[in-house]
Design a protein around this motif. Structure first.
Motif, PDB file in Angstrom:
ATOM      1  N   ALA A 251       0.836  -1.200   0.000  1.00  0.00           N
ATOM      2  CA  ALA A 251       0.000   0.000   0.000  1.00  0.00           C
ATOM      3  C   ALA A 251       0.874   1.255   0.000  1.00  0.00           C
ATOM      4  O   ALA A 251       0.605   2.224  -0.699  1.00  0.00           O
ATOM      5  CB  ALA A 251      -0.929  -0.011   1.203  1.00  0.00           C
ATOM      6  N   ARG A 252       1.960   1.215   0.771  1.00  0.00           N
ATOM      7  CA  ARG A 252       2.844   2.390   0.848  1.00  0.00           C
ATOM      8  C   ARG A 252       3.529   2.640  -0.494  1.00  0.00           C
ATOM      9  O   ARG A 252       3.637   3.791  -0.933  1.00  0.00           O
ATOM     10  CB  ARG A 252       3.889   2.199   1.955  1.00  0.00           C
ATOM     11  N   ASP A 253       3.953   1.572  -1.130  1.00  0.00           N
ATOM     12  CA  ASP A 253       4.583   1.731  -2.448  1.00  0.00           C
ATOM     13  C   ASP A 253       3.631   2.396  -3.427  1.00  0.00           C
ATOM     14  O   ASP A 253       4.010   3.286  -4.194  1.00  0.00           O
ATOM     15  CB  ASP A 253       5.010   0.359  -2.994  1.00  0.00           C
ATOM     16  N   MET A 254       2.397   1.934  -3.405  1.00  0.00           N
ATOM     17  CA  MET A 254       1.411   2.509  -4.329  1.00  0.00           C
ATOM     18  C   MET A 254       1.150   3.967  -4.003  1.00  0.00           C
ATOM     19  O   MET A 254       0.986   4.802  -4.896  1.00  0.00           O
ATOM     20  CB  MET A 254       0.115   1.711  -4.254  1.00  0.00           C
ATOM     21  N   ALA A 255       1.116   4.263  -2.701  1.00  0.00           N
ATOM     22  CA  ALA A 255       0.896   5.653  -2.299  1.00  0.00           C
ATOM     23  C   ALA A 255       2.028   6.533  -2.808  1.00  0.00           C
ATOM     24  O   ALA A 255       1.794   7.618  -3.343  1.00  0.00           O
ATOM     25  CB  ALA A 255       0.786   5.735  -0.781  1.00  0.00           C
ATOM     26  N   ARG A 256       3.257   6.054  -2.667  1.00  0.00           N
ATOM     27  CA  ARG A 256       4.403   6.854  -3.099  1.00  0.00           C
ATOM     28  C   ARG A 256       4.309   7.162  -4.589  1.00  0.00           C
ATOM     29  O   ARG A 256       4.538   8.283  -5.020  1.00  0.00           O
ATOM     30  CB  ARG A 256       5.711   6.118  -2.782  1.00  0.00           C
ATOM     31  N   ARG A 257       3.924   6.137  -5.345  1.00  0.00           N
ATOM     32  CA  ARG A 257       3.848   6.351  -6.779  1.00  0.00           C
ATOM     33  C   ARG A 257       2.760   7.374  -7.117  1.00  0.00           C
ATOM     34  O   ARG A 257       2.953   8.279  -7.927  1.00  0.00           O
ATOM     35  CB  ARG A 257       3.523   5.029  -7.490  1.00  0.00           C
ATOM     36  N   ASN A 258       1.631   7.257  -6.455  1.00  0.00           N
ATOM     37  CA  ASN A 258       0.526   8.174  -6.741  1.00  0.00           C
ATOM     38  C   ASN A 258       0.851   9.604  -6.322  1.00  0.00           C
ATOM     39  O   ASN A 258       0.425  10.556  -6.970  1.00  0.00           O
ATOM     40  CB  ASN A 258      -0.752   7.705  -6.051  1.00  0.00           C
ATOM     41  N   ILE A 259       1.590   9.726  -5.228  1.00  0.00           N
ATOM     42  CA  ILE A 259       1.962  11.082  -4.796  1.00  0.00           C
ATOM     43  C   ILE A 259       2.745  11.763  -5.910  1.00  0.00           C
ATOM     44  O   ILE A 259       2.465  12.895  -6.298  1.00  0.00           O
ATOM     45  CB  ILE A 259       2.762  11.030  -3.481  1.00  0.00           C
ATOM     46  N   GLY A 260       3.697  11.026  -6.466  1.00  0.00           N
ATOM     47  CA  GLY A 260       4.479  11.579  -7.574  1.00  0.00           C
ATOM     48  C   GLY A 260       3.588  11.941  -8.753  1.00  0.00           C
ATOM     49  O   GLY A 260       3.682  13.045  -9.305  1.00  0.00           O
ATOM     50  N   ALA A 261       2.700  11.023  -9.100  1.00  0.00           N
ATOM     51  CA  ALA A 261       1.857  11.233 -10.271  1.00  0.00           C
ATOM     52  C   ALA A 261       0.967  12.463 -10.108  1.00  0.00           C
ATOM     53  O   ALA A 261       0.860  13.296 -11.003  1.00  0.00           O
ATOM     54  CB  ALA A 261       1.003   9.993 -10.512  1.00  0.00           C
ATOM     55  N   PHE A 262       0.356  12.588  -8.956  1.00  0.00           N
ATOM     56  CA  PHE A 262      -0.594  13.695  -8.773  1.00  0.00           C
ATOM     57  C   PHE A 262       0.122  15.016  -8.531  1.00  0.00           C
ATOM     58  O   PHE A 262      -0.374  16.073  -8.912  1.00  0.00           O
ATOM     59  CB  PHE A 262      -1.590  13.379  -7.655  1.00  0.00           C
ATOM     60  N   GLU A 263       1.289  14.962  -7.884  1.00  0.00           N
ATOM     61  CA  GLU A 263       2.050  16.202  -7.716  1.00  0.00           C
ATOM     62  C   GLU A 263       2.420  16.759  -9.078  1.00  0.00           C
ATOM     63  O   GLU A 263       2.438  17.976  -9.275  1.00  0.00           O
ATOM     64  CB  GLU A 263       3.304  15.948  -6.877  1.00  0.00           C
ATOM     65  N   GLY A 264       2.674  15.850 -10.003  1.00  0.00           N
ATOM     66  CA  GLY A 264       3.014  16.281 -11.358  1.00  0.00           C
ATOM     67  C   GLY A 264       1.896  17.091 -11.984  1.00  0.00           C
ATOM     68  O   GLY A 264       2.124  18.138 -12.592  1.00  0.00           O
ATOM     69  N   ALA A 265       0.667  16.637 -11.796  1.00  0.00           N
ATOM     70  CA  ALA A 265      -0.471  17.350 -12.369  1.00  0.00           C
ATOM     71  C   ALA A 265      -0.784  18.616 -11.568  1.00  0.00           C
ATOM     72  O   ALA A 265      -1.386  19.553 -12.076  1.00  0.00           O
ATOM     73  CB  ALA A 265      -1.693  16.438 -12.392  1.00  0.00           C
ATOM     74  N   ASN A 266      -0.411  18.600 -10.312  1.00  0.00           N
ATOM     75  CA  ASN A 266      -0.620  19.697  -9.375  1.00  0.00           C
ATOM     76  C   ASN A 266      -2.027  20.317  -9.442  1.00  0.00           C
ATOM     77  O   ASN A 266      -2.180  21.516  -9.659  1.00  0.00           O
ATOM     78  CB  ASN A 266       0.431  20.793  -9.607  1.00  0.00           C
ATOM     79  N   PRO A 267      -3.043  19.506  -9.215  1.00  0.00           N
ATOM     80  CA  PRO A 267      -4.409  20.048  -9.253  1.00  0.00           C
ATOM     81  C   PRO A 267      -4.767  20.691  -7.906  1.00  0.00           C
ATOM     82  O   PRO A 267      -4.099  20.432  -6.899  1.00  0.00           O
ATOM     83  CB  PRO A 267      -5.249  18.796  -9.473  1.00  0.00           C
ATOM     84  N   ASP A 268      -5.831  21.531  -7.931  1.00  0.00           N
ATOM     85  CA  ASP A 268      -6.313  22.076  -6.661  1.00  0.00           C
ATOM     86  C   ASP A 268      -6.933  20.957  -5.821  1.00  0.00           C
ATOM     87  O   ASP A 268      -6.812  20.943  -4.608  1.00  0.00           O
ATOM     88  CB  ASP A 268      -7.362  23.163  -6.922  1.00  0.00           C
ATOM     89  N   PHE A 269      -7.638  20.072  -6.498  1.00  0.00           N
ATOM     90  CA  PHE A 269      -8.269  18.956  -5.791  1.00  0.00           C
ATOM     91  C   PHE A 269      -8.033  17.638  -6.518  1.00  0.00           C
ATOM     92  O   PHE A 269      -7.860  17.621  -7.729  1.00  0.00           O
ATOM     93  CB  PHE A 269      -9.792  19.160  -5.692  1.00  0.00           C
ATOM     94  N   LEU A 270      -8.053  16.568  -5.730  1.00  0.00           N
ATOM     95  CA  LEU A 270      -8.060  15.225  -6.317  1.00  0.00           C
ATOM     96  C   LEU A 270      -9.499  14.726  -6.239  1.00  0.00           C
ATOM     97  O   LEU A 270     -10.069  14.626  -5.141  1.00  0.00           O
ATOM     98  CB  LEU A 270      -7.164  14.274  -5.520  1.00  0.00           C
ATOM     99  N   ALA A 271     -10.104  14.462  -7.371  1.00  0.00           N
ATOM    100  CA  ALA A 271     -11.504  14.046  -7.381  1.00  0.00           C
ATOM    101  C   ALA A 271     -11.598  12.531  -7.282  1.00  0.00           C
ATOM    102  O   ALA A 271     -10.904  11.809  -7.995  1.00  0.00           O
ATOM    103  CB  ALA A 271     -12.191  14.531  -8.653  1.00  0.00           C
ATOM    104  N   MET A 272     -12.471  12.082  -6.382  1.00  0.00           N
ATOM    105  CA  MET A 272     -12.641  10.648  -6.149  1.00  0.00           C
ATOM    106  C   MET A 272     -14.071  10.261  -6.474  1.00  0.00           C
ATOM    107  O   MET A 272     -15.013  10.909  -6.013  1.00  0.00           O
ATOM    108  CB  MET A 272     -12.401  10.321  -4.661  1.00  0.00           C
ATOM    109  N   ASN A 273     -14.253   9.201  -7.245  1.00  0.00           N
ATOM    110  CA  ASN A 273     -15.610   8.714  -7.440  1.00  0.00           C
ATOM    111  C   ASN A 273     -15.749   7.270  -6.964  1.00  0.00           C
ATOM    112  O   ASN A 273     -16.748   6.617  -7.205  1.00  0.00           O
ATOM    113  CB  ASN A 273     -16.067   8.881  -8.890  1.00  0.00           C
ATOM    114  N   ALA A 274     -14.733   6.786  -6.279  1.00  0.00           N
ATOM    115  CA  ALA A 274     -14.802   5.496  -5.606  1.00  0.00           C
ATOM    116  C   ALA A 274     -14.426   5.786  -4.165  1.00  0.00           C
ATOM    117  O   ALA A 274     -13.282   6.132  -3.874  1.00  0.00           O
ATOM    118  CB  ALA A 274     -13.842   4.503  -6.229  1.00  0.00           C
TER     119      ALA A 274
END
Lengths: 486, 518, 424
Positions: free
Chosen positions: B305-328
């Motif tokens: 789970a931590r590995d996946m979190a680390r990867r996602n942090i990088g991915a979303f920081e790259g996009a640098n959105p105001d919000f992360l939208a969740m539909n699940a």
């Protein structure tokens, strides 16, 4: 570990999922909500019907094992703890409301029904169940019957025994008795009243008939903020003396306020106050404002720095939520707590509160008070960490002193939590050998073999001797007769 | 500590949580909130009981590999309904993950659970699996099997066993699990019948007529349109063929596309992007994102789970959105907890916390904007709150406000809406007996509402309840909240006259594609 | 036949001025032939009497002012009535605590005189309460119409001092309003009618007297009164009590009924409830009584049973009121008396039953009525009856599953059956 033959018969009666004998799974039944006592039961049985309870009681009795009834395990006196590897009969699966008879303001239910869910089910009929212990979202009606539970609103409406009108009980010998029922006023001895509050020592109530009340039309809730807890106590006395009858009057002291405000149930009490007094009036709309205004006046005259009123139902619920969840919120400030339950005459409240605070200081302990001030029913919570042995001993001594203080003021050792395991050795503080002997005798009428919840309520050393044929020895012996106020 | 060898460090991990465990004063307020306790009546299947077992492990009185620990920790749905009612603020969900971690180290989890987690966590395994699922779904075989099974499912024998709280035997369990799996797959299909046949057959209520149906409305006549922002750098509403009111500097959102969501519910991702855009958000892609790790954390595989979190942090920081939208909502809860998941990570801890603070459920984002009104949907619906939205994230009002905003929609209350549906990730597959029992109670209350559709906000819940309804012989569809809003907007012509199902603007498509890097 | 004087030993225990025999005893007992009446002056004397009675096998009948002796009390040959009427002092009264402790013999009117100046009362309107004592009311434990609002006496007795049938002195309960220390023996002794022990001291919970006390009276025929009763029963308005009285004798046709609804509370509340109640009922009331007028009315009501030779008390669920009265089924024949019905409690009392049919006829009527009531879950008890009737019809019905427990409790506290009483 119970004998395999017993396990087999219990499984036949209650099903595989209704019998727990695995030692490790039994761990979680060591305690109720008073974690100071840990005793692992020999087995746990979870029946669904009166017939299954009857079968289980009979089977266990045949093996000569003791039985402990248990509801949701929210009790605060160790009453549902199984001594001597007793077999626990839990009512968790007996959670059906059998009948809501709106026309006669009554309901018939199984003992595992949760208090608040009964009121929720009655609400569409414009009715509710009045006794509202602070644990009402979790505690069961069966447990309420066993403990004769109170709650904040019993100031005006009375405790559980006023509302229980009939019982079907499985007695310790496995027989079934129907007591009262079909409304109030059955002829004969008030066996329903005697059974209520018997703490699981007389049998297991498997069907319970209760009275319901019409929902009040209006509610006014006030919050008085005080810098001194004694002033809050005085306000309570003044309000009652003036002839006002609020539905509830609750005091929450400084340490408790701070714990609640720090929990998920923050109610918006100022954290620098030393007491918050919640006062509630209910009834028809007409006149409620006037009563609330008078009560607010008494608070101000007693020294309240501020009196707020809940502006809407949302604020009202928040005020109550903070009060009702206070016990759990204590977990925030200390890992362990010992909650007491003495009741004192209301007029002695200011001096008793001062005395409790002094005892706390003397033993270097944090004592957080949250209680039913209108009834004089105190709940001093002594906070501690059981891993600190020295502290543990100070808790014990302070606890005993507080209890003695309350008894000396004309009070009693428990107002609503019950004696259970925790306070049985304090029973001689209020009762002599004659009274304790009489209680032993009544217990024996219900449970001649002594199998129901043994080791609770009455200290063993006060048990009379019985002869082989069941006669109590020396029962007719005169007892020293010094006449005093009952 | 009776934990063997390499488990010492793990035991220490939970031991460090002792203060949190001690917060539990054993008051029992959590008991009635727990779906497993309510049904089984065994306190070992209650939150308090499970915490007590964890405490016993810490105290060295219980082995984490013991049957008691494995069974009762394993039987927890992880719905976290116990958290809001806990007066001591015990962080149950967090402790449960640690307990599962510990339990999984003491004894290998069941093959099925390991397999499923492996598939979800590995992109090159997940995509073909999802594709296979879609292909299978397209054959119509799962739906057929579900209809065939529905007769057997309703037979009394099963309920009798449930009534006693017993799990079926191994073979029966496998059969039940397989049947449920097919039914869930069938339930992931779009609710075509609802949106096409039923809605078409039902005229909108008189007062909403003026707005008109999407198909009839012309671009100029529908409400709230014609003022599209022109974002050059990203696919703004105008570029997407959308017309809506957008602020001059619209907030940006990046959508977590998810694994199951992307694989079986691509339409929900697309709808999410459309309705967000219509409400003035600029949807930006976050490439290289992957699985959120929720199932792994719940299953106790915290390292994965931590590995996946680390990867996602990088991915979303790259996009640098105001919000992360969740539909699940399961994913939402997991990402909102990245801060505590990586609390001990010196490099990523702060970044995880900052990212987690930007996580929003789509219902929150919509409610913050009103949301924009669409065309009437003359339907009677009922809403089931996903546990990981209501309990884990405390999001109660926004979905209700979004539903209220849809003209013509009649929302009837659902008895027990706050209780878990029994889906709980892969619970329906690992505990078909108990999960089925909880699920059938949910199905019963849904049927009692007489609703045309059940609305919820999580793919797992959609499949679990949808499968339950189908197996019970009901044709009530389950739809995601944004699907309803999307349909309402489409009918109002908010997406322009040319927008129709399957004809998706390229910008939206880009923002809803799953990550590609794994 | 005259009851013999009690055994010499018992009589000699007290000074002669506290013993009545023969004519004087009968006169005290309202013409009832009771043989001997003893007036102990304190708890020690009560205990000494009970112990001696155990030794000598003398039956004792506990009493207060003797106003309930018709409710099943008579002495056996050689026995005596023990009246606690001399134990009438107020031991402890703290108005701000709303609690009072007094000797069992404290007269009801005297109790009122003590607490009323502080705006307080013990809201009990059980039949015959005005003539009784605090101990007698506790021992009889009969709920009156107000018990729906305030609880019955058993809900408001906080503590008791009792000399049990075997001579033990027990002080149970206390004087605080909430107390769950030990088993609730207070509830066992309250309402046990002197069959388990002699109550010598009582602690009670008092209530603030409401600012307004209004009684609305609706009149009309029986059918109309029953309809008003139905409205009152289902209303959500806080009605404190509602009692229906059917006057005259004969069958239903043409009989007049009167329904008195009592509303208690603050002035604004009471006026509001009264107005809304009248609107809900839909027909105008015959009258509204306030203050002293209403109090006099309720005093008279509690004395309704008077010294009627036979009073029957029937209970069933409140919505069966018409059936309980005997008008909704084949219950003809038991309505030939005057009726008073607690509408909210479902209790129906009948007095003035004709004795023309002779004892056998009355007993047969009662037995039939009882079986009808029991079939619908109700009960029939004789409140007052001549010994001959009671012995044939029985004071109470079957008694249910609690019968064995009740017998064991009796033998626990009174193993030699020294105490005479019809309970259970």
């Amino acid at each position: 570990m119970i004998p395999a033959t017993l396990t087999k018969s219990l499984v036949e009666i209650c099903g595989r999922g209704g019998v727990i004998v695995d030692e490790e799974r039994l761990l979680v039944y060591e305690s109720d909500a008073l974690t100071a006592y840990r005793h692992r039961p020999g087995a746990v049985v979870l029946p669904r019907t009166t017939a299954e309870v009857q079968g289980a009681v009979t089977a266990i009795a045949r093996h000569g094992l003791p039985i402990v009834p248990r509801g949701a395990g929210t009790g605060l006196s160790g009453g549902a703890v199984a001594l001597d590897r007793a077999v626990v009969i839990g009512t968790a699966r007996m959670n059906r409301i059998l009948e809501i008879d709106a026309a006669n303001h009554r309901a018939v239910l199984q003992p595992g029904v949760i208090n608040a869910e009964l009121s929720a089910a009655a609400r569409p009929h414009g009715l509710y169940y009045a006794p509202d212990p602070s644990s009402q979202t979790a505690c069961t009606i069966g447990g309420n019957v066993a403990e004769n539970s109170g709650g904040p609103h019993c100031l005006k409406y009375g405790v559980t025994s006023r509302y229980v009108t009939g019982l079907t009980v499985v007695l310790p010998d496995g027989s079934v008795a129907k007591l009262g029922g079909q409304g109030r006023d059955a002829p004969g001895y008030d066996l329903v009243g005697l059974f209520v509050g018997s703490e699981g020592c007389f049998g297991i109530a498997t069907e319970i008939e209760v009275g319901l009340l019409p929902l009040p039309e209006g509610v006014r809730t006030l919050l008085g903020i005080f810098d001194r807890i004694e002033d809050a106590g005085r306000a309570v006395s003044d309000i009652v003396s003036a002839g006002l009858l609020p539905a509830a009057m609750e005091i929450i002291d400084g340490p408790t306020i701070r714990a609640v405000e720090d929990s998920v149930f923050a109610a918006g009490y100022p954290t620098d106050a030393e007491a918050a007094l919640v006062i509630e009036f209910d009834g028809v709309e007409a006149g409620l404002d006037e009563e609330a205004a008078r009560a607010a006046g008494f608070c101000r005259r007693a020294g309240a720095r501020e009196v707020r009123s809940a502006r809407d139902e949302h604020e009202r619920m928040a005020l109550w939520k903070g009060r009702k969840k206070a016990f759990g919120a204590m977990g925030r400030i200390a890992p362990d707590l010992l909650v007491q339950d003495a009741t004192v005459p209301r007029t002695t409240l200011p001096s008793i509160l001062k005395g409790i605070s002094e005892i706390g200081k003397r033993y270097d302990l944090v004592v957080a008070n949250v209680f039913h001030a209108g009834d004089g029913n105190l709940h001093p919570n002594i906070l501690f960490d059981r891993r600190d042995e020295d502290e543990l001993e100070r808790v014990e001594r302070a606890s005993k002193e507080i209890m003695q203080l309350c008894v000396d003021a004309g009070g009693t050792i428990t107002g609503e939590h019950g004696v259970g395991l925790d306070k049985k050795h304090h029973m001689p503080l209020i009762y002599g050998s004659a009274e304790l002997g009489a209680m032993w005798g009544v217990r024996r009428v219900f449970d001649p073999a002594g199998v129901m919840n043994p080791g609770k309520v009455l200290p063993e050393e006060t048990a009379p001797e019985w002869t082989a044929n069941g006669e109590e020895q020396g029962a007719a012996e005169p007892v020293a007769a010094a006449v005093a106020a009952p | 500590m009776p934990v063997n060898g390499g488990q010492g460090t793990l035991a220490r991990a939970i031991e460090e949580q002792e203060e949190r465990l001690l917060n539990c004063v054993h008051c029992g307020f959590c008991l009635p909130a727990c779906p497993t306790y309510r049904r089984l009546g065994d306190e070992a299947d209650s939150p308090r009981g499970r915490l007590y077992l964890m405490q016993a492990v810490v105290e060295g009185r219980l082995d984490a590999g013991s049957d008691a620990f494995q069974t009762h920790i394993g039987r927890c749905l992880g719905c976290r309904a116990c958290e809001p009612v806990c007066p001591s603020g015990v962080e149950y969900g967090h402790l449960l993950e640690l307990a599962r971690h510990l339990g999984g180290s003491a004894r290998r989890p069941a093959l099925l659970a390991r397999l499923l987690l492996r598939v979800f966590g590995t992109g090159w395994l997940a995509r073909p699996a999802m594709l296979a699922g879609r292909v299978l779904r397209a054959t119509g075989l799962p739906a057929l099997a579900t209809r065939l099974l529905s007769g057997r499912h309703r037979s009394g024998e099963r309920r009798d066993r449930q009534g006693r709280g017993e799990e079926p035997g191994r073979i029966a369990r496998a059969a039940t699990g397989a049947g449920l799996g097919l039914a869930m797959l069938a339930a992931s299909s779009p609710a075509r019948e609802l949106f096409h046949k039923r809605l078409a057959a039902r005229p909108a209520r008189r007062e909403h007529r003026a707005v008109g149906h999407g198909k009839d409305a012309t671009g100029a006549s529908a409400a709230g349109r014609g003022n599209g922002a022109t974002g050059a750098s990203a696919p703004g509403p105008a570029a997407a063929g959308l017309s809506t009111v957008a602020p001059p500097d619209p907030p940006t959102v990046a959508l977590l596309t998810g694994c199951v969501q992307a694989g079986l519910f691509a339409r929900v991702n697309e709808a999410t992007a459309r309705v967000l855009t219509a409400n003035g958000y600029r949807v930006v892609p976050a490439a290289a994102q992957g699985c959120c790790g929720a199932l792994h954390a719940h299953g106790g595989d915290l390292e994965a789970a931590r590995d996946m979190a680390r990867r996602n942090i990088g991915a979303f920081e790259g996009a640098n959105p105001d919000f992360l939208a969740m539909n699940a909502s399961g994913c939402g809860a997991a990402m909102a907890a990245y801060g505590s998941l990586l609390a001990d990570d010196r490099l990523m801890g702060d970044r995880a916390r900052q990212l987690a603070e930007r996580v929003r459920d789509v219902s929150q984002l919509l409610a913050d904007r009103g949301p924009v009104k669409g065309a009437p949907l003359p339907l009677r619906v009922t809403y089931d709150a996903p546990c990981h939205l209501l309990h884990a994230q405390g999001v109660a009002d926004p979905p209700a406000r979004v539903l209220e905003s849809v003209p013509g929609l009649e929302v009837v209350p659902l008895d027990g809406a706050a209780e878990c549906c029994g889906g709980a990730g892969i619970y329906g597959l690992t505990h078909p007996g108990l999960g089925g029992w909880i699920g059938s109670d949910k199905v019963r209350s849904v049927l009692a509402t007489g609703a045309d559709a059940l609305v919820t906000g999580n793919p797992g819940c959609m499949m679990q309840i949808g499968a339950g309804l189908a197996l019970a012989g009901s044709r009530i569809p389950v739809v995601h909240l944004v699907e309803l809003v999307d349909e309402s907007y489409r009918r109002a012509g908010l997406y322009g006259p040319q927008a129709s199902r399957g004809n998706m603007p390229a910008g939206i498509r880009a923002a809803t594609q799953p990550g590609r890097s794994a | 036949m005259s009851a013999a004087t009690a055994s010499a030993g018992i009589v000699e225990l007290l000074p002669p001025d506290r013993v009545l025999t023969g004519e004087a005893a009968s006169e005290w007992a309202g013409g009832r032939d009771v043989g001997t009446v003893l007036f102990p002056a304190d708890t020690n004397e009560v205990q000494a009497l009970v112990r001696l009675a155990n030794e000598t096998g003398t039956p004792l009948l506990p009493a207060g002012n003797g106003s309930w002796l018709g409710a099943g009390g008579w002495t056996r040959d050689g026995g005596a009535v023990v009246s606690t009427s001399r134990l009438d002092s107020v031991v402890h009264y703290e108005p701000a605590d709303l609690t009072l402790t007094a000797g069992a013999g404290l007269g009801w009117r005297k109790l009122g005189a003590v607490v009323e100046p502080n705006g307080q009362w013990l809201p009990v309107d059980t039949p015959g309460v005005g003539a009784g004592t605090l101990g007698g009311v506790a021992a009889c434990g009969v709920p009156g119409p107000l018990s729906g609002r305030y609880g019955a006496i058993r809900d408001n007795v906080l503590g008791l001092e009792v000399v049990t049938g075997d001579g033990r002195l027990l002080r149970i309960g206390g004087r605080v309003v909430k107390n769950v220390a030990g088993y609730d023996l207070v509830r066992l002794f309250t309402g046990s009618r002197g069959s388990l022990g002699v109550i010598t001291r009582v602690s009670v919970r008092l209530f603030p007297r409401p600012g307004a006390d209004v009684t609305v009276v609706f009149g009309g025929g029986v059918g109309e009164a029953l309809e008003v009763a139905r409205v009152v029963r289902v209303t959500s308005l806080p009605v404190a009590a509602a009692e229906m009285v059917v006057r005259g004798t004969g069958d239903e046709t043409g009989r007049d009924a009167e329904l008195a609804v009592r509303v208690l509370g603050g002035r604004a509340e009471v006026d509001d409830v009264r107005a809304r109640l009248v609107a809900e009922v839909g027909t105008g009331p015959e009258g509204t009584m306030r203050g002293g007028e209403g109090e006099a009315f309720h005093r008279e009501r509690t004395a309704w049973e008077g010294r009627s030779p036979i009073v029957v008390r029937m209970t069933a669920l409140p919505d069966r009121l018409a059936a309980t009265m005997g008008w909704a089924g084949g219950g003809a024949g038991r309505t030939r008396g005057e009726i008073a019905a607690d509408v909210l409690g479902g209790v129906v009392r009948v007095k003035g039953l004709s004795v023309d049919d002779g004892i056998a006829g009355i007993a047969a009527t009662l037995t039939r009525a009882r079986s009808e009531l029991e079939a619908m879950g109700g009960t029939l008890t004789l409140s007052r009856a001549p010994r001959e009737v009671a012995e044939v019809a029985g004071w109470t019905g079957g008694g249910g599953g609690g019968g064995a427990l009740a017998r064991k409790l009796k033998s626990l506290f009174d193993p030699r059956s020294v105490l005479l009483s019809k309970c259970p």
